[in-house]
Design a protein around this motif. Structure first.
Motif, PDB file in Angstrom:
ATOM      1  N   ALA A 162      -4.384   5.976 -12.503  1.00 25.40           N
ATOM      2  CA  ALA A 162      -4.605   6.450 -10.991  1.00 25.40           C
ATOM      3  C   ALA A 162      -5.674   7.538 -10.721  1.00 25.40           C
ATOM      4  CB  ALA A 162      -3.302   6.674 -10.223  1.00 25.40           C
ATOM      5  N   THR A 164      -6.289   8.090  -7.203  1.00 27.56           N
ATOM      6  CA  THR A 164      -5.677   8.825  -5.790  1.00 27.56           C
ATOM      7  C   THR A 164      -4.233   8.591  -5.634  1.00 27.56           C
ATOM      8  OG1 THR A 164      -6.349   6.806  -4.697  1.00 27.56           O
ATOM      9  CG2 THR A 164      -8.018   8.486  -4.743  1.00 27.56           C
ATOM     10  N   ALA A 165      -3.755   9.438  -4.791  1.00 23.21           N
ATOM     11  CA  ALA A 165      -2.175   9.299  -4.718  1.00 23.21           C
ATOM     12  C   ALA A 165      -1.838   9.860  -3.147  1.00 23.21           C
ATOM     13  CB  ALA A 165      -1.356  10.277  -5.602  1.00 23.21           C
ATOM     14  N   LYS A 214      -1.800   2.986   4.086  1.00 23.66           N
ATOM     15  CA  LYS A 214      -2.572   1.793   3.548  1.00 23.66           C
ATOM     16  C   LYS A 214      -4.034   2.080   3.918  1.00 23.66           C
ATOM     17  CE  LYS A 214      -2.974  -3.138   4.214  1.00 23.66           C
ATOM     18  NZ  LYS A 214      -2.501  -4.306   4.899  1.00 23.66           N
ATOM     19  N   ASN A 217      -5.683   3.864   1.199  1.00 23.64           N
ATOM     20  CA  ASN A 217      -5.825   3.129  -0.176  1.00 23.64           C
ATOM     21  C   ASN A 217      -5.685   3.762  -1.230  1.00 23.64           C
ATOM     22  OD1 ASN A 217      -6.225   0.567  -1.300  1.00 23.64           O
ATOM     23  ND2 ASN A 217      -8.471   0.921  -1.831  1.00 23.64           N
ATOM     24  N   PRO A 218      -4.597   4.678  -1.478  1.00 23.36           N
ATOM     25  CA  PRO A 218      -4.284   5.099  -2.775  1.00 23.36           C
ATOM     26  C   PRO A 218      -3.868   4.307  -3.787  1.00 23.36           C
ATOM     27  CG  PRO A 218      -2.274   5.349  -1.178  1.00 23.36           C
ATOM     28  CD  PRO A 218      -3.215   4.678  -0.434  1.00 23.36           C
ATOM     29  N   ASP A 219      -3.952   4.858  -5.017  1.00 26.45           N
ATOM     30  CA  ASP A 219      -3.763   3.972  -6.414  1.00 26.45           C
ATOM     31  C   ASP A 219      -1.953   3.989  -6.378  1.00 26.45           C
ATOM     32  OD1 ASP A 219      -6.353   3.428  -7.177  1.00 26.45           O
ATOM     33  OD2 ASP A 219      -6.256   5.183  -7.724  1.00 26.45           O
ATOM     34  N   VAL A 220      -1.423   5.307  -6.241  1.00 28.15           N
ATOM     35  CA  VAL A 220       0.086   5.352  -6.373  1.00 28.15           C
ATOM     36  C   VAL A 220       0.458   6.346  -5.031  1.00 28.15           C
ATOM     37  CG1 VAL A 220       0.006   5.342  -8.850  1.00 28.15           C
ATOM     38  CG2 VAL A 220      -0.278   7.711  -7.514  1.00 28.15           C
ATOM     39  N   ILE A 221       1.708   5.760  -4.793  1.00 29.42           N
ATOM     40  CA  ILE A 221       2.634   6.626  -3.670  1.00 29.42           C
ATOM     41  C   ILE A 221       3.746   7.378  -4.416  1.00 29.42           C
ATOM     42  CG2 ILE A 221       3.842   6.575  -1.552  1.00 29.42           C
ATOM     43  CD1 ILE A 221       2.350   3.971  -0.857  1.00 29.42           C
ATOM     44  N   ARG A 243      -0.961  -1.968  -1.892  1.00 34.10           N
ATOM     45  CA  ARG A 243      -1.244  -2.400  -3.214  1.00 34.10           C
ATOM     46  C   ARG A 243      -0.672  -1.361  -4.247  1.00 34.10           C
ATOM     47  NH1 ARG A 243      -5.015   0.167  -6.192  1.00 34.10           N
ATOM     48  NH2 ARG A 243      -6.302   1.813  -4.973  1.00 34.10           N
ATOM     49  N   ALA A 244      -0.513  -0.054  -3.670  1.00 34.53           N
ATOM     50  CA  ALA A 244      -0.071   1.054  -4.459  1.00 34.53           C
ATOM     51  C   ALA A 244       1.261   0.895  -5.376  1.00 34.53           C
ATOM     52  CB  ALA A 244      -0.332   2.467  -3.791  1.00 34.53           C
ATOM     53  N   LYS A 245       1.322   1.535  -6.448  1.00 32.83           N
ATOM     54  CA  LYS A 245       2.690   1.712  -7.187  1.00 32.83           C
ATOM     55  C   LYS A 245       3.506   2.640  -6.540  1.00 32.83           C
ATOM     56  CE  LYS A 245       1.232  -1.475 -10.258  1.00 32.83           C
ATOM     57  NZ  LYS A 245       1.777  -2.751 -10.274  1.00 32.83           N
TER      58      LYS A 245
END
Length: 370
Positions: A162, A164-165, A214, A217-221, A243-245
């Motif tokens: 990741a 971004t978060a 959204k 557009n982070p990679d993870v939350i 789309r994030a995990k």
């Protein structure tokens, strides 16, 4: 004369019987037995009950006298005010030890009461503040937020790659503390936190928050909170096309996550203190005995209450005392290999070398990430 002799003999016999009677040792526990976190609170109680039943089948002895343990359980509703009230009610019954509370927001004010009563308090509450209050009777039997939050930030970068978060927390002492620790570690690793949002521990609708996230557009939350919010959040992330995990701590590490979130649970990762029950023969044995006795699956914390009770019994046996103040001193130097971890404490009461495992969900079950 014969009557007097008979009375004397009877009296001596009564004293002899009393001397060999079992010593009843009260063990206090408080947790959320009603409300959104009731499944977790009942798991805590079940873990403790399983340990007490096991110990009472083959009692330990203190100064030659068999010890029988008795559980005193109260519902704190995961509420600080209620938690203080029920803790005082239990403490008035003079227990030898206090296991719990589970929630940091409850454990922090309750710690003042147990400290004043000089009763050892063994708790999974993970907010770092708890062991920084200066009380010498507090023993954290699980990983702290600094460990759990940091481990998930590291996992996000090293395993999920990741960049971004986004972060959400439920404003409880647990959720906020966990999120803060994730952010601190994330920054040190170069993981950019693009958004910070807040909810509460009674919420069920997260679509507004997720719409905002959204757009970033982070990679993870990362979610600091518990299953009752984490599970619907996971479902709504899929519904909203995020789309994030979804990442979290031990508060969302429970089979109920999969039951409520369904297929969306495969998008969830959580860190939990310990090495995972399925990974050892002792863990598998615990699962089997737990399911046989309670006809349900173990959740996140019950195993730590089970281990905590066995640790306490081991210390009582070695120190040959049930005096709470003396047990506080004995626990400071204790080392005990339980099912989930080896329990030894540093000078603040934190668990030394607290192990953590990252889990996800597959086919409705929690599985360790290799």
């Amino acid at each position: 004369m014969k009557l007097k002799a008979a009375i004397a003999t009877f009296a001596l016999g009564g004293l002899s019987m009393a001397a060999h009677a079992d010593q009843i040792v009260k063990i206090a526990i408080s947790g959320p037995l009603t409300g959104p976190q009731a499944v977790s609170g009942k798991d805590d109680e079940n873990g403790l009950r399983l340990a007490i039943d096991q110990l009472n089948q083959k009692p330990i002895k203190v100064n030659g006298q068999a010890v029988k343990f008795q559980m005193l359980s109260e519902d704190d509703q995961a509420d600080p005010k209620t938690g203080v009230q029920v803790a005082q009610r239990i403490i008035d019954q003079q227990p030898t030890a206090f296991l719990g509370p589970q929630n940091s927001g409850v454990a922090i004010p309750v710690s003042r009461l147990t400290s004043a009563a000089k009763i050892p308090m063994l708790t999974v509450a993970s907010n770092p503040q708890l062991t920084r209050l200066g009380y010498d009777n507090i023993f954290r039997t699980g990983a702290s937020d600094s460990v759990l939050g940091s481990s998930m930030a590291t996992f996000a970068v090293e395993k999920l790659h990741a960049k971004t978060a986004a972060v959400i927390d439920d404003r409880t002492a647990y959720g906020q503390g966990l999120a803060d620790q994730f952010i601190e570690k994330a920054k040190s690793l170069g993981l950019q936190v693009v958004d910070r949002e807040f909810t509460n521990s009674q919420a069920s609708d997260f679509l507004g928050i997720l719409t905002t996230i959204k757009g970033k557009n982070p990679d993870v939350i990362f979610f600091g909170g518990y299953v009752p919010q984490g599970a619907p959040m996971a479902k709504q992330m899929v519904a909203r096309g995020v789309r994030a995990k979804l990442l979290g701590g031990d508060g969302i590490c429970a089979d109920d996550m999969a039951k409520v979130a369904g297929a969306a649970a495969t998008n969830v990762y959580c860190s939990m203190s310990g090495t995972g029950l399925d990974g050892t023969p002792e863990g598998r044995d615990y699962i089997a005995r737990y399911k046989a006795k309670f006809n349900t699956e173990p959740q996140a914390y019950g195993i730590t209450y089970y281990d905590g009770m066995l640790l306490l019994a081991n210390v009582i046996s070695q120190a040959q005392t049930t005096d709470p103040a003396k047990l506080v001193l004995a626990l400071r130097n204790a080392s005990f290999k339980g099912v989930a971890a080896t329990y030894a404490f540093d000078k603040t009461g934190d668990l030394k070398n607290a192990p953590t495992t990252v889990f996800t969900y597959k086919d409705g079950q929690m599985v360790a990430v290799k």
